[in-house]
Design an enzyme around this catalytic site. Structure first.
Site, PDB file in Angstrom:
ATOM      1  N   TYR A  84       0.850  -1.195   0.000  1.00 13.71           N
ATOM      2  CA  TYR A  84       0.000   0.000   0.000  1.00 13.71           C
ATOM      3  C   TYR A  84       0.883   1.241   0.000  1.00 13.71           C
ATOM      4  CZ  TYR A  84      -3.196   3.595   1.695  1.00 13.71           C
ATOM      5  OH  TYR A  84      -3.914   4.745   1.833  1.00 13.71           O
TER       6      TYR A  84
ATOM      7  N   GLU B  70      -3.365   7.512  -4.075  1.00 11.09           N
ATOM      8  CA  GLU B  70      -3.301   6.224  -3.382  1.00 11.09           C
ATOM      9  C   GLU B  70      -3.111   5.110  -4.404  1.00 11.09           C
ATOM     10  OE1 GLU B  70      -6.057   4.561   0.060  1.00 11.09           O
ATOM     11  OE2 GLU B  70      -6.891   4.037  -1.899  1.00 11.09           O
TER      12      GLU B  70
END
Ligand code: GDP
Ligand code: MN
Length: 383
Positions: A107, A195
């Site tokens: 992530y 993101e």
């Protein structure tokens, strides 16, 4: 303003971030053609501006173009519902991308941390669809790196953060490089969020962005004419899109009481009073300072575009804005739109006497305080 995944990937690719090959389509035939071009091993992904598409059934892998096209046909026009977005969104476009073999999912994100008053990078080895759960149960698994506004990022800091996040050695250099590219893109594109979840590590040891979400700071859109068309088609709501074109600060809130106030503070107070009176605000709308009758009319029009609206609360404290201009605008709009809904107005301030005179004998019910106005409109609208 949120960008779709395909737009986000295009933007990141400009900065050298590795992204899978792929193209966007709005019909099954095009989807099939793209899938064939990519060799048949493809992932079909709904392009809707919400998280959790995977769990909502909006992401699927295929090994041939026919199956991909069949799924595309099923997906386009369908409403996807996720935990993050219980109302759901209708799929208009899909992204057909070359499937990546994924060995590990990491992530990575960049966003503004208002407490730190800095941009921060978040890195985790525990990427993938359960990242929310990771954030809640193992916050230590997410490493945060502050970006100094004056110096930016130093190499050693990034390396250290990547090490702290326990990203394996073979991927560490690529991760460092990806982080630097993301931060550069974040600043140069005036993003307020980037993101990548997951950052995929392939069995061959290559890092690639399997997903991407970029959001651009709306206050900076004047510097990014390239997003002009996007801004209308990606607004969450058609009325919000129209508001953007008109330059009016409007947010749809899904309730029944339309609200027109001046200044963000007074507008927020109106929302609170409506809630306190047991009603649900339909919108946030700030007519802005010094609004003339034309603009006021345009604002009333916007509010009335929402079919859920059952009543209208007007809350104006005239400073630079003259209350008589507001009154004129409101009446003109009501005339033209043939408004039949109950309307309660609390008006004070500059030119209030002239304003009240204009409203006298009209269908607008006056109230002395915001609280009283809120109670009245809630009573009338839900009657
Ligand atoms: P989101 O659920 O809206 O965040 O959509 P994602 O694009 O992140 O896709 C959801 C999940 O599908 C990812 O976490 C991956 O596990 C999987 N996925 C997406 N693209 C690929 C791919 O190219 N190959 C493989 N093997 N899995 C993928
Ligand atoms: Mn994702």
């Amino acid at each position: 303003m949120k960008l779709h995944e395909y737009q986000s990937k295009d933007l990141l690719a400009k900065y050298g971030v590795p992204v899978p090959e792929g193209e966007v389509a709005d019909n099954a035939d095009d989807a099939r053609a793209i899938a064939e071009k990519l060799g048949g091993n493809v992932v079909v992904k709904a392009q809707v501006l919400m998280g959790g598409r995977g769990k909502a059934g909006g992401v699927k892998l295929f090994t041939n173009a026919n199956d991909a096209a069949t799924f595309a046909k099923e997906l386009i026009g369908k409403r996807l519902v996720s935990i993050q977005n219980p109302d759901g969104m209708v799929v208009e476009k899909i992204l057909v991308g070359k499937t990546i073999d994924i060995a590990q999912e990491y992530y990575l994100s960049v966003l503004l941390d208002r407490n730190a008053q800095k941009n921060i990078v978040m890195i985790s080895k525990e990427g993938g669809m359960e990242i929310e759960q990771v954030a809640e149960e193992h916050p230590d698994a997410i490493v945060k790196l502050e970006v100094d506004p004056a110096w930016g990022l130093c190499d050693f800091e990034v390396r250290d953060a990547v090490k702290q996040a326990r990203i394996p050695k073979e991927a560490a250099n690529q991760m460092v490089s990806m982080i630097k590219k993301l931060v550069k893109a974040f600043i140069e594109e005036d993003a307020d969020m980037i993101e990548i979840n997951p950052v995929a590590l392939t069995p061959e040891g290559k890092l690639i962005a399997a997903d991407a979400k970029v959001s651009i700071d709306e206050n900076a859109l004047f510097r990014h004419k390239e997003f002009d068309e996007t801004s209308s088609d990606s607004a969450e709501n058609a009325i919000e899109a129209e508001a953007m074109r008109r330059g009016i600060a409007y947010v749809n809130l899904g309730g029944e009481i339309g609200i027109m106030a001046n200044g963000a503070g007074l507008t927020m107070q109106s929302l609170d009073e409506i809630n306190a009176a047991g009603g649900k605000p339909a919108n946030f709308l700030d007519v802005g300072g010094g609004a003339k009758a034309d603009r006021v009319k345009s604002c009333v029009e916007l509010i009335m575009m929402d079919p859920n609206v059952k009543g209208l609360l007007i809350n104006i404290f005239g400073g630079i804005t003259r209350v008589d201009e507001v009154a004129k605008g409101v009446l003109e709009a009501f005339d033209q739109l043939d408004v039949q809904l109950p309307v309660v107005a609390r008006i004070e301030g500059t030119a209030v006497e002239e304003g009240r005179k204009i409203l006298e004998g009209s269908r607008i019910i006056p109230a002395a305080t915001v609280e009283e106005a809120a109670k009245k409109i809630v009573e009338l609208a839900y009657a």
